[in-house]
Design a protein around this motif. Structure first.
Motif, PDB file in Angstrom:
ATOM      1  N   PHE A   5       0.951  -1.087  -0.172  1.00 56.77           N
ATOM      2  CA  PHE A   5       0.069  -0.123  -0.057  1.00 56.77           C
ATOM      3  C   PHE A   5       0.930   1.275  -0.075  1.00 56.77           C
ATOM      4  O   PHE A   5       0.705   2.162  -0.802  1.00 56.77           O
ATOM      5  N   ASP A   6       1.926   1.339   0.907  1.00 50.60           N
ATOM      6  CA  ASP A   6       2.659   2.416   1.013  1.00 50.60           C
ATOM      7  C   ASP A   6       3.601   2.627  -0.281  1.00 50.60           C
ATOM      8  O   ASP A   6       3.933   3.820  -0.683  1.00 50.60           O
ATOM      9  N   SER A   7       4.030   1.593  -0.929  1.00 49.35           N
ATOM     10  CA  SER A   7       4.592   1.787  -2.192  1.00 49.35           C
ATOM     11  C   SER A   7       3.952   2.336  -3.415  1.00 49.35           C
ATOM     12  O   SER A   7       4.349   3.304  -4.172  1.00 49.35           O
ATOM     13  N   VAL A   8       2.496   2.050  -3.474  1.00 48.51           N
ATOM     14  CA  VAL A   8       1.778   2.723  -4.344  1.00 48.51           C
ATOM     15  C   VAL A   8       1.462   4.127  -3.954  1.00 48.51           C
ATOM     16  O   VAL A   8       1.578   4.890  -5.073  1.00 48.51           O
ATOM     17  N   ARG A   9       1.298   4.321  -2.742  1.00 46.41           N
ATOM     18  CA  ARG A   9       1.240   5.752  -2.626  1.00 46.41           C
ATOM     19  C   ARG A   9       2.443   6.611  -2.743  1.00 46.41           C
ATOM     20  O   ARG A   9       2.504   7.514  -3.154  1.00 46.41           O
ATOM     21  N   LEU A  10       3.683   5.880  -2.385  1.00 50.01           N
ATOM     22  CA  LEU A  10       4.942   6.584  -2.651  1.00 50.01           C
ATOM     23  C   LEU A  10       5.184   6.952  -4.061  1.00 50.01           C
ATOM     24  O   LEU A  10       5.795   7.649  -4.423  1.00 50.01           O
ATOM     25  N   LEU A  11       4.583   5.893  -4.977  1.00 51.63           N
ATOM     26  CA  LEU A  11       4.988   5.926  -6.299  1.00 51.63           C
ATOM     27  C   LEU A  11       4.259   7.198  -6.970  1.00 51.63           C
ATOM     28  O   LEU A  11       4.889   7.753  -7.989  1.00 51.63           O
ATOM     29  N   LYS A  12       2.973   7.820  -6.335  1.00 52.00           N
ATOM     30  CA  LYS A  12       2.356   8.919  -6.901  1.00 52.00           C
ATOM     31  C   LYS A  12       2.968  10.334  -6.282  1.00 52.00           C
ATOM     32  O   LYS A  12       2.514  11.145  -6.537  1.00 52.00           O
ATOM     33  N   ASP A  13       4.076   9.980  -5.472  1.00 51.29           N
ATOM     34  CA  ASP A  13       4.428  11.070  -4.675  1.00 51.29           C
ATOM     35  C   ASP A  13       5.832  11.612  -5.377  1.00 51.29           C
ATOM     36  O   ASP A  13       6.863  11.104  -5.343  1.00 51.29           O
ATOM     37  N   ARG A  14       5.567  12.768  -6.114  1.00 51.64           N
ATOM     38  CA  ARG A  14       6.675  13.317  -6.841  1.00 51.64           C
ATOM     39  C   ARG A  14       7.724  14.040  -6.082  1.00 51.64           C
ATOM     40  O   ARG A  14       8.663  14.736  -6.465  1.00 51.64           O
ATOM     41  N   ASP A  15       7.418  14.279  -4.499  1.00 53.09           N
ATOM     42  CA  ASP A  15       8.361  14.958  -3.955  1.00 53.09           C
ATOM     43  C   ASP A  15       8.879  14.120  -3.057  1.00 53.09           C
ATOM     44  O   ASP A  15       9.610  14.204  -1.734  1.00 53.09           O
TER      45      ASP A  15
ATOM     46  N   SER B  69      11.633  11.480  -1.282  1.00 49.65           N
ATOM     47  CA  SER B  69      13.203  11.290  -1.272  1.00 49.65           C
ATOM     48  C   SER B  69      13.884  11.020  -2.273  1.00 49.65           C
ATOM     49  O   SER B  69      13.415   9.968  -3.118  1.00 49.65           O
ATOM     50  N   LEU B  70      15.128  11.539  -2.697  1.00 50.86           N
ATOM     51  CA  LEU B  70      16.117  11.019  -3.880  1.00 50.86           C
ATOM     52  C   LEU B  70      16.390   9.437  -3.661  1.00 50.86           C
ATOM     53  O   LEU B  70      16.617   8.700  -4.751  1.00 50.86           O
ATOM     54  N   VAL B  71      16.224   8.815  -2.354  1.00 51.05           N
ATOM     55  CA  VAL B  71      16.655   7.499  -2.354  1.00 51.05           C
ATOM     56  C   VAL B  71      15.664   6.810  -3.112  1.00 51.05           C
ATOM     57  O   VAL B  71      16.050   5.422  -3.438  1.00 51.05           O
ATOM     58  N   PHE B  72      14.358   6.961  -3.365  1.00 51.34           N
ATOM     59  CA  PHE B  72      13.533   6.282  -4.143  1.00 51.34           C
ATOM     60  C   PHE B  72      13.544   6.749  -5.545  1.00 51.34           C
ATOM     61  O   PHE B  72      12.772   6.057  -6.377  1.00 51.34           O
ATOM     62  N   ARG B  73      14.171   7.699  -6.060  1.00 53.56           N
ATOM     63  CA  ARG B  73      13.992   8.094  -7.356  1.00 53.56           C
ATOM     64  C   ARG B  73      14.324   6.817  -8.294  1.00 53.56           C
ATOM     65  O   ARG B  73      13.367   6.600  -9.355  1.00 53.56           O
ATOM     66  N   ARG B  74      15.333   6.186  -8.079  1.00 57.42           N
ATOM     67  CA  ARG B  74      15.569   5.115  -9.254  1.00 57.42           C
ATOM     68  C   ARG B  74      14.549   3.885  -9.081  1.00 57.42           C
ATOM     69  O   ARG B  74      14.210   3.376 -10.331  1.00 57.42           O
TER      70      ARG B  74
ATOM     71  N   ALA C   3      -1.281  -7.681  -7.780  1.00 60.79           N
ATOM     72  CA  ALA C   3      -0.763  -7.076  -9.080  1.00 60.79           C
ATOM     73  C   ALA C   3       0.321  -5.950  -8.580  1.00 60.79           C
ATOM     74  O   ALA C   3       1.441  -6.009  -9.286  1.00 60.79           O
ATOM     75  N   CYS C   4      -0.064  -5.184  -7.583  1.00 56.36           N
ATOM     76  CA  CYS C   4       0.797  -3.983  -7.284  1.00 56.36           C
ATOM     77  C   CYS C   4       2.011  -4.545  -6.595  1.00 56.36           C
ATOM     78  O   CYS C   4       3.269  -4.287  -7.028  1.00 56.36           O
ATOM     79  N   HIS C   5       1.900  -5.544  -5.703  1.00 59.89           N
ATOM     80  CA  HIS C   5       2.800  -6.213  -5.218  1.00 59.89           C
ATOM     81  C   HIS C   5       3.835  -6.593  -6.140  1.00 59.89           C
ATOM     82  O   HIS C   5       5.119  -6.852  -6.042  1.00 59.89           O
ATOM     83  N   SER C   6       3.452  -7.463  -7.206  1.00 66.39           N
ATOM     84  CA  SER C   6       4.431  -8.117  -8.093  1.00 66.39           C
ATOM     85  C   SER C   6       5.366  -7.056  -8.853  1.00 66.39           C
ATOM     86  O   SER C   6       6.256  -7.390  -9.177  1.00 66.39           O
ATOM     87  N   VAL C   7       4.835  -5.770  -8.899  1.00 66.53           N
ATOM     88  CA  VAL C   7       5.357  -4.783  -9.491  1.00 66.53           C
ATOM     89  C   VAL C   7       6.312  -4.049  -8.492  1.00 66.53           C
ATOM     90  O   VAL C   7       7.641  -3.706  -9.024  1.00 66.53           O
ATOM     91  N   THR C   8       5.800  -3.528  -7.593  1.00 64.34           N
ATOM     92  CA  THR C   8       6.357  -2.395  -6.485  1.00 64.34           C
ATOM     93  C   THR C   8       7.472  -2.945  -5.567  1.00 64.34           C
ATOM     94  O   THR C   8       8.270  -2.311  -5.123  1.00 64.34           O
ATOM     95  N   VAL C   9       7.109  -4.258  -5.110  1.00 63.73           N
ATOM     96  CA  VAL C   9       7.735  -4.697  -4.086  1.00 63.73           C
ATOM     97  C   VAL C   9       8.452  -5.983  -4.171  1.00 63.73           C
ATOM     98  O   VAL C   9       9.688  -6.168  -3.869  1.00 63.73           O
TER      99      VAL C   9
ATOM    100  N   THR D 221      10.021   0.172   8.604  1.00 66.58           N
ATOM    101  CA  THR D 221       9.357   0.051   7.396  1.00 66.58           C
ATOM    102  C   THR D 221       9.964   0.972   6.112  1.00 66.58           C
ATOM    103  O   THR D 221      10.779   1.762   6.199  1.00 66.58           O
ATOM    104  N   MET D 222      10.045   0.153   5.038  1.00 69.27           N
ATOM    105  CA  MET D 222      10.883   0.751   3.720  1.00 69.27           C
ATOM    106  C   MET D 222      10.193   1.728   2.979  1.00 69.27           C
ATOM    107  O   MET D 222      10.639   2.706   2.584  1.00 69.27           O
ATOM    108  N   PHE D 223       8.725   1.478   2.650  1.00 66.71           N
ATOM    109  CA  PHE D 223       8.180   2.404   1.789  1.00 66.71           C
ATOM    110  C   PHE D 223       7.300   3.460   2.356  1.00 66.71           C
ATOM    111  O   PHE D 223       6.394   4.173   1.459  1.00 66.71           O
ATOM    112  N   SER D 224       7.161   3.737   3.833  1.00 61.33           N
ATOM    113  CA  SER D 224       6.065   4.476   4.442  1.00 61.33           C
ATOM    114  C   SER D 224       6.785   6.239   4.000  1.00 61.33           C
ATOM    115  O   SER D 224       7.724   6.079   3.672  1.00 61.33           O
ATOM    116  N   THR D 225       5.883   6.792   4.133  1.00 58.95           N
ATOM    117  CA  THR D 225       6.366   8.271   4.210  1.00 58.95           C
ATOM    118  C   THR D 225       7.092   8.516   5.293  1.00 58.95           C
ATOM    119  O   THR D 225       7.280   7.772   6.276  1.00 58.95           O
ATOM    120  N   PRO D 226       7.972   9.847   5.358  1.00 57.41           N
ATOM    121  CA  PRO D 226       8.721  10.070   6.384  1.00 57.41           C
ATOM    122  C   PRO D 226       8.178  10.133   7.723  1.00 57.41           C
ATOM    123  O   PRO D 226       8.768  10.206   8.833  1.00 57.41           O
TER     124      PRO D 226
END
Length: 333
Positions: free
Chosen positions: A27-37, A39-44, A135-141, A209-214
């Motif tokens: 869930f957090d990874s999908v939310r983070l994917l939409k966050d254009r702000d 951290s740079l650590v997730f940019r790649r 489906a989301c897990h197979s792609v984002t995590v 946690t890895m993909f949560s917000t700060p």
């Protein structure tokens, strides 16, 4: 600010865990994917994943309103590292829990009818969420989970060492940087909502946690008031530019692993990532428990898997050598 009130019993019962669960991370990874702000650590990671999620993510996106409270996936689907177990938990979740978790979400008008069906326990609506979660897990995590899990284990290990050297209170003084402050007997956590939380002898679970917000989150089970809440601590900071975390393990790696071990044994190795019992291995891979046990024994003898007693069952987990083989890299890399 959230103020977590501790008693001596709460301090004694405080422990650390490895993950808040793969469902919450998804869930957090999908939310983070939409966050254009982000951290740079997730940019790649964002560049690699963005564009690969299509309409199948719709049900999860519907559960992520732009404002107001958010869904607690750990409460709904548990802290398991298995996506199959998380889906099973979702399908079996009591209707009362669905209503508690979803009742305060600010759904978009086009999703409100569907959301009411979901809150009422409608099986088709649950299946839609389950399919979107997979489906989301197979792609984002999933492509990154071995490294993510390894990193979370390292963070947990650091927590444990701090507790061993200086006790729980020493951990509190070094936890979360400026977002957490220990003022005995209160742990102050920076948060957008003001609240006083009394643990009442339950203790606290601290999990990276890895993909949560700060923002550090306090997760609790509304239908189980005796269960200790979980304090979710982001494992990556703005300075943790370890881009090796986001190297995708491609199809060629999977094929060569099957060539080496055989299809079933390679599947057992992959399924063991994150920990898995013999019965669960058999269920996931559609093989008999005896066959699952045999393959796990062969992998254990090769030092790719370790097995420990977990209550009346056993739990198989990958060794560092097993993880290295799964990723086809040197175990010292």
């Amino acid at each position: 600010m959230k103020r977590i009130q501790f008693t001596a019993e709460d301090l004694a019962r405080t422990r650390v865990a490895t993950t808040i669960g793969v469902a919450a991370e998804t869930f957090d990874s999908v939310r983070l994917l939409k966050d254009r702000d982000a951290s740079l650590v997730f940019r790649r990671w964002q560049v690699s994943v963005r564009g690969r999620l299509g309409e199948q993510a719709g049900p999860l996106a519907a559960l992520m309103p732009r404002r107001g409270p958010l869904i607690d996936a750990t409460s709904l689907m548990g802290d398991t590292a298995s996506i199959d177990e998380a889906v099973d938990n979702l399908m079996a979740a009591p209707r009362a829990l669905l209503r508690l978790e979803l009742g305060n979400l600010d759904f978009h008008p086009t999703h409100r009818s569907w959301a009411r069906n979901l809150m009422d326990g409608d099986r088709e609506a649950r299946l839609e969420v389950a399919a979107a979660l997979r489906a989301c897990h197979s792609v984002t995590v999933a492509p990154y989970w071995s490294r993510v899990r390894s990193h979370l284990s390292e963070v947990r290990g650091a927590f444990v060492r701090t507790m061993a050297d200086g006790g729980v209170e020493q951990l509190f003084t070094t936890l979360g940087g400026p977002l957490v402050r220990w003022r005995p007997p209160v742990l102050e956590v920076a948060h957008s909502h003001d609240a006083d939380i009394h643990l009442n002898g339950r203790g606290l679970v601290i999990a990276p946690t890895m993909f949560s917000t700060p923002q550090i989150e306090l997760l609790s089970s509304p239908l189980d008031p005796d269960r200790a809440p979980t304090l979710a601590i982001p494992a990556l900071g703005h300075s943790s530019l370890d881009t090796a975390l986001w190297e995708d393990v491609g199809q060629s790696t999977a094929q060569s692993l099957e060539d080496l071990l055989g299809r079933t044994r390679a599947a057992v190795l992959r399924a063991t990532l994150g920990g898995c019992g013999t019965t669960e291995l058999a269920r996931r891979l559609h093989i008999s428990p005896a066959t699952a046990s045999h393959h796990a024994t062969v992998l254990r003898n090769a030092r790719l898997v370790t097995t420990r007693q977990d209550g009346k069952a056993v739990l198989h987990t990958l060794t560092s050598l097993g993880i290295a083989l799964l990723e086809q890299r040197s175990p010292l890399a």
